[in-house]
Each structure stands twice: as structure tokens, then as C-alpha cells.
Design a protein around this motif. Structure first.
Motif, PDB file in Angstrom:
ATOM      1  N   TYR A  25     115.471   6.417  51.799  1.00 59.10           N
ATOM      2  CA  TYR A  25     114.239   5.635  51.991  1.00 59.10           C
ATOM      3  C   TYR A  25     113.591   5.864  53.353  1.00 59.10           C
ATOM      4  N   ARG A  26     113.900   6.987  53.963  1.00 58.20           N
ATOM      5  CA  ARG A  26     113.314   7.266  55.270  1.00 58.20           C
ATOM      6  C   ARG A  26     112.012   8.042  55.161  1.00 58.20           C
ATOM      7  N   ASN A  64     101.944   8.412  53.963  1.00 57.37           N
ATOM      8  CA  ASN A  64     102.271   8.040  55.346  1.00 57.37           C
ATOM      9  C   ASN A  64     101.150   8.428  56.309  1.00 57.37           C
ATOM     10  N   GLN A 119      98.051   6.381  55.853  1.00 59.82           N
ATOM     11  CA  GLN A 119      98.146   5.075  56.507  1.00 59.82           C
ATOM     12  C   GLN A 119      97.967   5.220  58.017  1.00 59.82           C
ATOM     13  N   LEU A 176     105.618   2.691  49.606  1.00 57.63           N
ATOM     14  CA  LEU A 176     105.644   1.922  50.853  1.00 57.63           C
ATOM     15  C   LEU A 176     106.656   0.776  50.739  1.00 57.63           C
ATOM     16  N   ARG A 177     106.596   0.066  49.632  1.00 48.77           N
ATOM     17  CA  ARG A 177     107.452  -1.110  49.469  1.00 48.77           C
ATOM     18  C   ARG A 177     108.919  -0.714  49.294  1.00 48.77           C
ATOM     19  N   LYS A 224     110.357   1.786  50.698  1.00 50.24           N
ATOM     20  CA  LYS A 224     110.866   2.062  52.040  1.00 50.24           C
ATOM     21  C   LYS A 224     111.202   0.749  52.753  1.00 50.24           C
ATOM     22  N   LEU A 225     110.367  -0.248  52.517  1.00 51.36           N
ATOM     23  CA  LEU A 225     110.578  -1.530  53.195  1.00 51.36           C
ATOM     24  C   LEU A 225     111.840  -2.224  52.701  1.00 51.36           C
ATOM     25  N   VAL A 226     112.047  -2.249  51.371  1.00 49.88           N
ATOM     26  CA  VAL A 226     113.232  -2.948  50.859  1.00 49.88           C
ATOM     27  C   VAL A 226     114.432  -2.020  50.746  1.00 49.88           C
ATOM     28  N   GLN A 227     114.214  -0.745  51.080  1.00 53.78           N
ATOM     29  CA  GLN A 227     115.307   0.241  51.018  1.00 53.78           C
ATOM     30  C   GLN A 227     115.960   0.224  49.639  1.00 53.78           C
ATOM     31  N   GLY A 229     101.118  -4.449  55.590  1.00 53.12           N
ATOM     32  CA  GLY A 229     101.212  -3.129  54.960  1.00 53.12           C
ATOM     33  C   GLY A 229     101.333  -2.030  56.004  1.00 53.12           C
ATOM     34  N   ASN A 230     100.530  -2.126  57.059  1.00 51.25           N
ATOM     35  CA  ASN A 230     100.559  -1.097  58.104  1.00 51.25           C
ATOM     36  C   ASN A 230     101.919  -1.030  58.789  1.00 51.25           C
ATOM     37  N   GLY A 255     104.668  -2.259  57.670  1.00 39.62           N
ATOM     38  CA  GLY A 255     105.673  -1.883  56.667  1.00 39.62           C
ATOM     39  C   GLY A 255     105.781  -0.375  56.565  1.00 39.62           C
ATOM     40  N   GLN A 256     104.626   0.288  56.556  1.00 36.46           N
ATOM     41  CA  GLN A 256     104.622   1.749  56.473  1.00 36.46           C
ATOM     42  C   GLN A 256     105.209   2.362  57.745  1.00 36.46           C
ATOM     43  N   GLY A 289     108.971   0.247  58.250  1.00 33.64           N
ATOM     44  CA  GLY A 289     109.859  -0.073  57.126  1.00 33.64           C
ATOM     45  C   GLY A 289     111.117   0.778  57.130  1.00 33.64           C
ATOM     46  N   ALA A 290     110.936   2.073  57.370  1.00 31.90           N
ATOM     47  CA  ALA A 290     112.084   2.972  57.305  1.00 31.90           C
ATOM     48  C   ALA A 290     112.839   3.021  58.628  1.00 31.90           C
ATOM     49  N   ARG A 342     112.148  -5.175  59.154  1.00 32.32           N
ATOM     50  CA  ARG A 342     112.161  -5.046  57.701  1.00 32.32           C
ATOM     51  C   ARG A 342     112.195  -6.409  57.006  1.00 32.32           C
ATOM     52  N   LEU A 371     108.952  -8.602  57.469  1.00 29.57           N
ATOM     53  CA  LEU A 371     107.798  -8.057  56.743  1.00 29.57           C
ATOM     54  C   LEU A 371     107.940  -8.313  55.241  1.00 29.57           C
ATOM     55  N   GLU A 372     109.125  -8.054  54.697  1.00 26.72           N
ATOM     56  CA  GLU A 372     109.339  -8.291  53.267  1.00 26.72           C
ATOM     57  C   GLU A 372     109.178  -9.776  52.954  1.00 26.72           C
ATOM     58  N   PHE A 419     105.548 -10.535  52.338  1.00 26.60           N
ATOM     59  CA  PHE A 419     105.106 -10.116  50.993  1.00 26.60           C
ATOM     60  C   PHE A 419     105.595 -11.096  49.929  1.00 26.60           C
TER      61      PHE A 419
END
Lengths: 212, 212
Positions: free
Chosen positions: A117-118, A125, A128, A187-188, A190-193, B124-125, B127-128, B131-132, B138, B141-142, B145
Motif C-alpha cells: 500500500y505504499r 498521486n 493530487q 487513495l483510500r 493506501k490510507l487504510v492499508q 483527501g489531500n 490522505g494521498q 496515507g502510505a 493515518r 484521517l480515516e 472519513f
């Protein structure tokens, strides 16, 4: 965009120096694709790319006119790689059209998982990061999305001919809808892995396709 | 998360120094919300925020423990601001539930247009961007949402009771689907510098809602 100009060759091998230059350029682009996908454009230093490829500091301008020029070459490289991947799934005529899309989704899930998820999507990317900031990148990035959309629209048209999607549907709109949401799903993820957002989006997308 | 602790007040005004400190802290968070939404976390320098607010260089740690602490306070501030905005539209009982969502979409379109497609959504920004990369960001931000999703799910449940969405639908899933795709639509709107992706996503989303 920034592809190396095709070399005029005689019958023999090209002069060693020219071939070596192109090999190094390609190696820098390949390495840049990985790093830029993971870290973005602004944060990535050219020196880091040169070091990883083993190219002496200071020789960057032998290969690219500027960091932006390098970025555009990386986008071009990723776009070609990804278009070939899409075609591999979407032109698989042994499989019903909508299942081809599902297969692409499954493959993407494995890909994003494999990279922990990196990475996600280079185009999403950079879109954004640079979408609001850079006139140089905006056009090329949007062109890549439109290219992917066209490929997916072709698959949806096949699905329509096969009766999997209703006649009322507009395959071009559906393809645009898919890519807009799919980038949000990456995007999401990556955020929640995790791959749940990809599944959730894909399931809801397929469930919402018009049947009539 | 990082809200200033409520002050215990007697009947008079709080001591001037404490009040002034809180005012400055709030001003830094407000300014940081604008700059971070536009430019992201890594690129934004603390000095830039201090300068805009007119706070002397070097006094940052009087207000925040670290840049990360500041980032979390900015997220918290944006989350509250945005939740209030969502509620304003989604709890408007003079309007049918699905129309409330459409009203929110229209308002968001005006907002992104007004800022010339430079801002989009802070969550969103970041997170992008983070996020990783960042375990610190992490979770918060989640959580934002998920909070927004809950508010939208409540509206979809009202739509279901009103017969606007079929009984087969799962309002929580639909709300998650909406936010995943909506963030993708905002990304794309920034890229094309236009509201078309927001319209396209919203129209396709509403068209795909189950009627039975």
C-alpha cells in the motif's frame, strides 16, 4: 511526450556510446517511476534516483533537460506500462467483458497489496500533488486518464453488445465514472492499508450498472 | 485530538495572556488549514504560517509540541468545520433526503470553483500525501472519513424511509461508496480545473442507487 527519438541504425549495432546513453536513460526512468509513485514529485530528489541507478552526480542533464522533463518521461513510461496491463485484461476474449474488468480489479488488488500500500497509482498521486499547481503536468496527466477511460469504454461497449449492460447505458460515461471513483478507492486503500475500499467500490460500481 | 483544553473561567474575562495564547493558536490553525489544503504537509514550512499570522519565528513551540501536532490540530479543525457544513445540508428537513445530498454536491462545486480548484479536500489531500507514509496521520484521517460517512448514511437511511432508495440498499455501504468516489472526483476536478468530474460522479452515483 519525451520519448527518446528513434535511432537511425545501419545494419550493425548502434555506436556503443549512444546505446549506453539510452540504457542509462531508461534505467533512470524505471527507477524514477518507482520512487515518484511512492514519494511524489517534490519530495523526490534527483540525486536519490542517480545514486540508486549508479549514475554520477551532476550528469543528470546529460539525460534530461530538467526535473520536469524527467517527470514527464516517467509519466509516459508508467502510462505505457499500465495501458499494456489494461489491454492484457480487457482484450482477453476468452472471458466475458464485465468479468475482464473484474479480473483487472483483482489484479490491481494484488498489485497494491504486493507493494504494501505504499505506491498506489502514479497518475493519481501526481494528479493530487501537481494537479492544482502545475500547468506542465496537468495536460499529460489528464491525457493518461482519458486514454485509460477509452480502453475501459471499449470493454463496456463489448459488455453492452453481449447484453451484460443495458442499452440505456453510455459506455463512455460509465468508463469516466469508473476511473474517477477507482482513483478515490486507491487513495483510500493506501490510507487504510487494505483492499476493502477497492472491493467496496468495485462491488457497488458493478451493482449499479444499468441492466436495461 | 488536539483541541485546546476548555478554560475554567470565573465570572470575568480570562487572564489576558491565556486568552491571547488561545487566540494566536486558533489563528495559526486557521491559517494552517488554508495553506496545508493548498500545498500539503511536507512542502509547507512552519515559518510561512507564522509569518502570515504575524507570530515571531521561533515561538512555534509555545503553541504546538511539533509540526505533526500542528498538522493534527489542523485536521481536527477542518473536520469540525466540514461536519458542520455537512449537517447544514443533510439535516435540512425542509428538503427531501436525496435532494439534501444533491444540495451538498452543488455547494461543494461552488466551493471548489471559488478557490480556483487549488484546494480540494484537506483530508483527501493529506490522505494521498501521508496515507502510505505516516502512522501518526493515518488513523485520524480515516476517522474523519468514517465520521462523514456516518452523516451521509443517516441521510440515506432517511431517503430509504421516504422510499427514495430501495429497501435492498445498505445505507452504510452506499455512504462509503459515495465518499470513496467523491474524493476521486475532487482529485479529478483539480486536475481538469473544472466541476465536470463532480457532476459526472454525482449523476452516475444517484442514477445507480437501487430503487427496489
Amino acid at each position: 511526450m519525451n520519448k527518446p527519438a528513434p535511432q537511425k541504425r545501419g545494419r550493425g549495432r548502434p555506436p556503443k556510446q549512444v546505446g549506453a546513453r539510452q540504457d542509462t536513460r531508461r534505467a533512470l526512468i524505471r527507477c524514477g517511476t518507482e520512487i515518484l509513485t511512492e514519494k511524489g514529485f517534490h519530495v523526490t530528489g534527483i540525486d536519490e534516483v542517480l545514486k540508486r541507478v549508479g549514475v554520477p552526480k551532476g550528469s543528470f542533464y546529460h539525460y534530461f533537460a530538467s526535473k520536469e522533463d524527467f517527470g514527464l518521461a516517467v509519466i509516459d513510461n508508467y502510462a505505457s506500462y499500465f495501458a499494456a496491463k489494461l489491454d492484457r485484461w480487457l482484450e482477453d476474449e476468452a472471458v466475458a467483458p464485465l468479468q475482464r474488468m473484474r479480473n483487472f480489479v483483482e489484479d490491481a488488488k494484488h498489485g497494491i497489496e504486493r507493494h504494501h500500500y505504499r505506491r498506489g497509482c502514479l497518475i493519481g498521486n501526481l494528479g493530487q500533488e501537481l494537479g492544482a499547481l502545475s500547468d506542465t503536468f496537468r495536460g499529460p496527466l489528464e491525457a493518461v486518464f482519458l486514454d485509460w477511460q477509452r480502453r475501459v469504454a471499449t470493454c463496456f461497449r463489448a459488455a453492452q453488445s453481449a447484453g451484460e449492460i443495458g442499452a440505456s447505458a453510455d459506455p463512455d460515461h460509465l468508463a469516466a465514472f469508473f476511473w474517477i471513483g477507482w482513483e478515490g478507492a486507491i487513495l483510500r486503500a493506501k490510507l487504510v492499508q487494505g483492499t476493502e475500499p477497492l472491493d467496496l467500490f468495485a462491488d457497488a460500481f458493478f451493482a449499479g450498472l444499468p441492466r436495461e
